[in-house]
Design a protein around this motif. Sequence first.
Motif, PDB file in Angstrom:
ATOM      1  N   LEU A  19       0.824  -1.208   0.000  1.00 47.44           N
ATOM      2  CA  LEU A  19       0.000   0.000   0.000  1.00 47.44           C
ATOM      3  C   LEU A  19       0.862   1.263   0.000  1.00 47.44           C
ATOM      4  O   LEU A  19       0.579   2.223  -0.727  1.00 47.44           O
ATOM      5  CB  LEU A  19      -0.906   0.010   1.230  1.00 47.44           C
ATOM      6  CG  LEU A  19      -2.154  -0.869   1.192  1.00 47.44           C
ATOM      7  CD1 LEU A  19      -2.871  -0.813   2.529  1.00 47.44           C
ATOM      8  CD2 LEU A  19      -3.094  -0.420   0.069  1.00 47.44           C
ATOM      9  N   GLU A  50       2.445   1.964  -3.383  1.00 42.82           N
ATOM     10  CA  GLU A  50       1.463   2.513  -4.313  1.00 42.82           C
ATOM     11  C   GLU A  50       1.134   3.958  -3.958  1.00 42.82           C
ATOM     12  O   GLU A  50       0.978   4.814  -4.846  1.00 42.82           O
ATOM     13  CB  GLU A  50       0.189   1.663  -4.275  1.00 42.82           C
ATOM     14  CG  GLU A  50       0.377   0.241  -4.810  1.00 42.82           C
ATOM     15  CD  GLU A  50      -0.891  -0.584  -4.657  1.00 42.82           C
ATOM     16  OE1 GLU A  50      -1.851  -0.085  -4.029  1.00 42.82           O
ATOM     17  OE2 GLU A  50      -0.916  -1.720  -5.154  1.00 42.82           O
ATOM     18  N   ALA A  51       1.050   4.237  -2.657  1.00 46.89           N
ATOM     19  CA  ALA A  51       0.674   5.573  -2.203  1.00 46.89           C
ATOM     20  C   ALA A  51       1.717   6.619  -2.592  1.00 46.89           C
ATOM     21  O   ALA A  51       1.373   7.688  -3.113  1.00 46.89           O
ATOM     22  CB  ALA A  51       0.467   5.583  -0.693  1.00 46.89           C
ATOM     23  N   TRP A  69      -1.293   9.906  -3.003  1.00 48.54           N
ATOM     24  CA  TRP A  69      -1.301   9.354  -1.648  1.00 48.54           C
ATOM     25  C   TRP A  69      -2.605   9.573  -0.868  1.00 48.54           C
ATOM     26  O   TRP A  69      -2.962   8.715  -0.046  1.00 48.54           O
ATOM     27  CB  TRP A  69      -0.116   9.899  -0.851  1.00 48.54           C
ATOM     28  CG  TRP A  69      -0.124  11.384  -0.624  1.00 48.54           C
ATOM     29  CD1 TRP A  69       0.496  12.329  -1.358  1.00 48.54           C
ATOM     30  CD2 TRP A  69      -0.814  12.077   0.415  1.00 48.54           C
ATOM     31  NE1 TRP A  69       0.243  13.580  -0.861  1.00 48.54           N
ATOM     32  CE2 TRP A  69      -0.555  13.456   0.233  1.00 48.54           C
ATOM     33  CE3 TRP A  69      -1.622  11.693   1.480  1.00 48.54           C
ATOM     34  CZ2 TRP A  69      -1.078  14.431   1.079  1.00 48.54           C
ATOM     35  CZ3 TRP A  69      -2.149  12.652   2.322  1.00 48.54           C
ATOM     36  CH2 TRP A  69      -1.874  14.006   2.114  1.00 48.54           C
ATOM     37  N   ASN A 106      -5.519   9.007  -1.580  1.00 45.78           N
ATOM     38  CA  ASN A 106      -6.436   7.890  -1.800  1.00 45.78           C
ATOM     39  C   ASN A 106      -6.140   6.689  -0.905  1.00 45.78           C
ATOM     40  O   ASN A 106      -6.944   5.758  -0.832  1.00 45.78           O
ATOM     41  CB  ASN A 106      -6.362   7.439  -3.259  1.00 45.78           C
ATOM     42  CG  ASN A 106      -6.961   8.452  -4.210  1.00 45.78           C
ATOM     43  OD1 ASN A 106      -7.723   9.333  -3.804  1.00 45.78           O
ATOM     44  ND2 ASN A 106      -6.607   8.353  -5.488  1.00 45.78           N
ATOM     45  N   TYR A 107      -4.989   6.699  -0.233  1.00 49.47           N
ATOM     46  CA  TYR A 107      -4.571   5.529   0.528  1.00 49.47           C
ATOM     47  C   TYR A 107      -4.644   5.733   2.038  1.00 49.47           C
ATOM     48  O   TYR A 107      -4.321   4.818   2.796  1.00 49.47           O
ATOM     49  CB  TYR A 107      -3.136   5.141   0.138  1.00 49.47           C
ATOM     50  CG  TYR A 107      -3.027   4.616  -1.271  1.00 49.47           C
ATOM     51  CD1 TYR A 107      -3.059   3.250  -1.520  1.00 49.47           C
ATOM     52  CD2 TYR A 107      -2.930   5.484  -2.349  1.00 49.47           C
ATOM     53  CE1 TYR A 107      -2.979   2.761  -2.813  1.00 49.47           C
ATOM     54  CE2 TYR A 107      -2.843   5.005  -3.644  1.00 49.47           C
ATOM     55  CZ  TYR A 107      -2.874   3.650  -3.864  1.00 49.47           C
ATOM     56  OH  TYR A 107      -2.797   3.165  -5.155  1.00 49.47           O
ATOM     57  N   SER A 164      -7.069   3.154   3.666  1.00 44.02           N
ATOM     58  CA  SER A 164      -6.552   1.777   3.599  1.00 44.02           C
ATOM     59  C   SER A 164      -5.409   1.563   4.582  1.00 44.02           C
ATOM     60  O   SER A 164      -5.339   0.528   5.253  1.00 44.02           O
ATOM     61  CB  SER A 164      -6.079   1.462   2.179  1.00 44.02           C
ATOM     62  OG  SER A 164      -7.152   1.533   1.266  1.00 44.02           O
ATOM     63  N   VAL A 165      -4.515   2.535   4.677  1.00 45.55           N
ATOM     64  CA  VAL A 165      -3.391   2.406   5.602  1.00 45.55           C
ATOM     65  C   VAL A 165      -3.883   2.455   7.042  1.00 45.55           C
ATOM     66  O   VAL A 165      -3.407   1.707   7.908  1.00 45.55           O
ATOM     67  CB  VAL A 165      -2.338   3.507   5.342  1.00 45.55           C
ATOM     68  CG1 VAL A 165      -1.255   3.490   6.427  1.00 45.55           C
ATOM     69  CG2 VAL A 165      -1.697   3.310   3.975  1.00 45.55           C
TER      70      VAL A 165
END
Length: 243
Positions: A153, A156-157, A162, A164-165, A168-169
């Motif tokens: 993650l 990708e971030a 970033w 958008n993450y 999720s994180v």
Amino acid sequence: MPSTDNPSTLPPFDPARARAVRQQLGLTLGQVAWAVAAYRGAPLHPETLLAWESGTAVPDEAEVKGLAAALWCSPVALVGEPATLAQCRTVAGLSPGETAARLGMTHARWEEAERRNRWQGTAAQTGALLRVLRPPPSCFVAVCGRTEQLKVLLREAVASWWPNYVTSVTRLVPLDPTAIQAALERLALGYQRLDQATGTSPRAAAEAEARAAEFLEHVDLHLWHALRTPADPARPDRDHRDS
């Protein structure tokens, strides 16, 4: 209250904390070395204590216990951040039985989790774990087996958008989303500087590419560092590989 000085479950010795405790008490190296020697029944040279405080030597478990006695503190005051479930329990000052009771699980189940250093409790037990033992985020992610998922993650971030993450994180790292957001922004800015670096020669470009690759390889360590050390608005953020 149960003993909190079981050396087998203590986190690693922290030289800076030990030095600070001694200096706050106004004791010299010689005075503390004498007290440690008296406690353990074995001589200790002040230069050895100086080496411990400077990080050039590491005391063994018995020596940490002796040093704590000489400084009138618990051994947990002389160590760093816990990295295992057993270390978290020791720092919290709880026995295995007390820990199991507070987390709402059997004694055997907790001992198995501690032995394997792997957490698989229910949602309610996990909430209790976070309240009672307060494991550092890096420790919690590791014992839950989420490290690799988190690294994916984070890579990708920092390489994309970033914001958008953040959600999720936060699902993996039990912290306030505001803290995660600030840390992700720092990581993304740090990586972008590396990724966009252009050298005046192929060698310089290759070195910049290698630094960017290393950043991604250890991106989780950069996250923990960012969470521990808030950015100073007066200084530009610097990339750091946490130890």
